[in-house]
Design a protein around this motif. Structure first.
Motif, short mmCIF file in Angstrom:
data_model
loop_
_atom_site.label_atom_id
_atom_site.label_comp_id
_atom_site.label_asym_id
_atom_site.label_seq_id
_atom_site.Cartn_x
_atom_site.Cartn_y
_atom_site.Cartn_z
N ALA A 147 -1.42 4.95 -1.82
CA ALA A 147 -1.33 3.72 -2.61
C ALA A 147 -2.13 2.57 -2.00
O ALA A 147 -2.31 1.53 -2.64
N ARG A 148 -2.62 2.77 -0.81
CA ARG A 148 -3.29 1.66 -0.12
C ARG A 148 -4.70 1.46 -0.67
O ARG A 148 -5.44 2.42 -0.86
N PRO A 149 -5.13 0.20 -0.90
CA PRO A 149 -6.50 -0.04 -1.35
C PRO A 149 -7.52 0.46 -0.34
O PRO A 149 -7.31 0.36 0.88
N LEU A 150 -8.61 0.98 -0.83
CA LEU A 150 -9.63 1.57 0.04
C LEU A 150 -10.11 0.59 1.09
O LEU A 150 -10.26 0.96 2.26
N GLY A 151 -10.40 -0.65 0.71
CA GLY A 151 -10.91 -1.61 1.67
C GLY A 151 -9.97 -1.83 2.84
O GLY A 151 -10.40 -1.89 3.99
N GLU A 152 -8.67 -1.94 2.54
CA GLU A 152 -7.68 -2.11 3.61
C GLU A 152 -7.65 -0.89 4.51
O GLU A 152 -7.56 -1.01 5.74
N ALA A 153 -7.71 0.29 3.91
CA ALA A 153 -7.66 1.52 4.70
C ALA A 153 -8.88 1.65 5.60
O ALA A 153 -8.78 2.10 6.75
N LEU A 154 -10.06 1.24 5.11
CA LEU A 154 -11.27 1.31 5.92
C LEU A 154 -11.23 0.32 7.09
O LEU A 154 -11.73 0.61 8.18
N LEU A 155 -10.64 -0.85 6.87
CA LEU A 155 -10.59 -1.87 7.92
C LEU A 155 -9.53 -1.58 8.97
O LEU A 155 -9.59 -2.14 10.07
N ASP A 156 -8.57 -0.74 8.65
CA ASP A 156 -7.48 -0.44 9.59
C ASP A 156 -8.05 0.41 10.73
O ASP A 156 -8.39 1.58 10.54
N GLN A 157 -8.12 -0.19 11.91
CA GLN A 157 -8.71 0.50 13.05
C GLN A 157 -7.88 1.69 13.52
O GLN A 157 -8.36 2.51 14.30
N ARG A 158 -6.66 1.81 13.02
CA ARG A 158 -5.85 2.99 13.34
C ARG A 158 -6.31 4.21 12.57
O ARG A 158 -5.94 5.34 12.92
#
Length: 265
Positions: A147-158
């Motif tokens: 459910a997470r937006p792609l941009g947020e997932a890409l920025l998450d350094q984890r």
């Protein structure tokens, strides 16, 4: 804007200037470590980890720094005039007989034990430019929350370490989806291609003076959408848009990138 490739280049400059040499000057201008004296110790290595820099020093010490939005390390010949900013922005000085490294506007600067490095970088996902790069693990982490937006997932350094706002926007454009599309709605095979493209672009740019994600050699077109608000999309001709949400800036093409548009604050 410092991203993984910029940090990699910074680490290389610092390594070339400091590694294998004894420090003759040491000045950490943060209250907690203001009395620390590293002079007389040899710098062993400077290692990038995602957007983090680990300057390893003999006697089991590591100077951990992070550039975030506008921090930088500048290297000068010892005795050369410093030009990286006013003196009040200097957070660290490390010098030897030949070179001096000056850290400006560093939001994170701490002296830790080398053995404790996992406490500051152990949470990071596979490093796009590191020896631990694992594309399969990066895909697994990137898609772990559908459910997470792609941009947020890409920025998450984890998920995968090294991507910032520039690559976030460019990768979404290359995948032809908006950064707000939930990861779980990406077409089959796209997460794998996204991860492979991210690795390819950062690896190609780590040795370039200017970041480039396009293949065109026309002047002024190194990027597809980032920084090109109001200009024509190179793929469909629509006007590129910009969205600001907090401290995050995103550029995208509403004509050929499919998915939700930017939410409002």
């Amino acid at each position: 804007m410092p991203e993984g490739d910029t940090v990699w280049q910074t680490a290389r400059r610092l390594r070339e200037a400091l590694a294998g040499r004894v420090l003759t000057r040491s000045d950490l201008r943060v209250p907690r470590f203001a009395t620390a004296d590293l002079t007389g110790r040899t710098v062993l290595d400077v290692t990038p980890r995602g957007k983090h820099l680990l300057t390893r020093i003999e006697d089991g010490l590591t100077l951990h720094s992070h550039l975030r939005m506008d921090g930088s390390w500048q290297v000068y010949a010892t005795g050369e005039r410093w030009r990286g900013g006013p003196a009040h922005q200097i957070r660290a000085i490390l010098g030897n007989a030949e070179r001096t490294a000056v850290g400006y506007r560093l939001p994170v600067l701490e002296l830790i034990r080398t053995a404790d490095e996992p406490e500051v970088v152990g949470h990071l996902g596979p490093d796009l430019l590191g020896p631990d790069w694992d594309p399969g693990e990066a895909v697994r982490r990137l898609t772990s929350d559908p459910a997470r937006p792609l941009g947020e997932a890409l920025l998450d350094q984890r998920n995968l370490a090294g991507i910032g706002n520039v690559y976030k926007s460019e990768l979404a454009f290359l995948a032809a989806v908006t950064p707000w599309l939930p990861v779980g709605e990406l077409p089959p095979g796209v997460p794998e291609r996204l991860v492979a493209t991210a690795h390819r672009l950062l690896d190609a740019n780590k040795d370039r003076p200017d970041r480039r994600t396009t293949t065109t050699r026309r002047p002024g077109q190194p990027l597809h959408v980032y920084g090109r608000e109001g200009r024509r999309c190179p793929r469909c001709g629509a006007a590129v848009r910009r969205a600001e949400l907090g401290d995050r800036v995103t550029y995208w093409c509403p004509g050929c990138q499919k998915g939700p548009s930017a939410p409002t604050n």
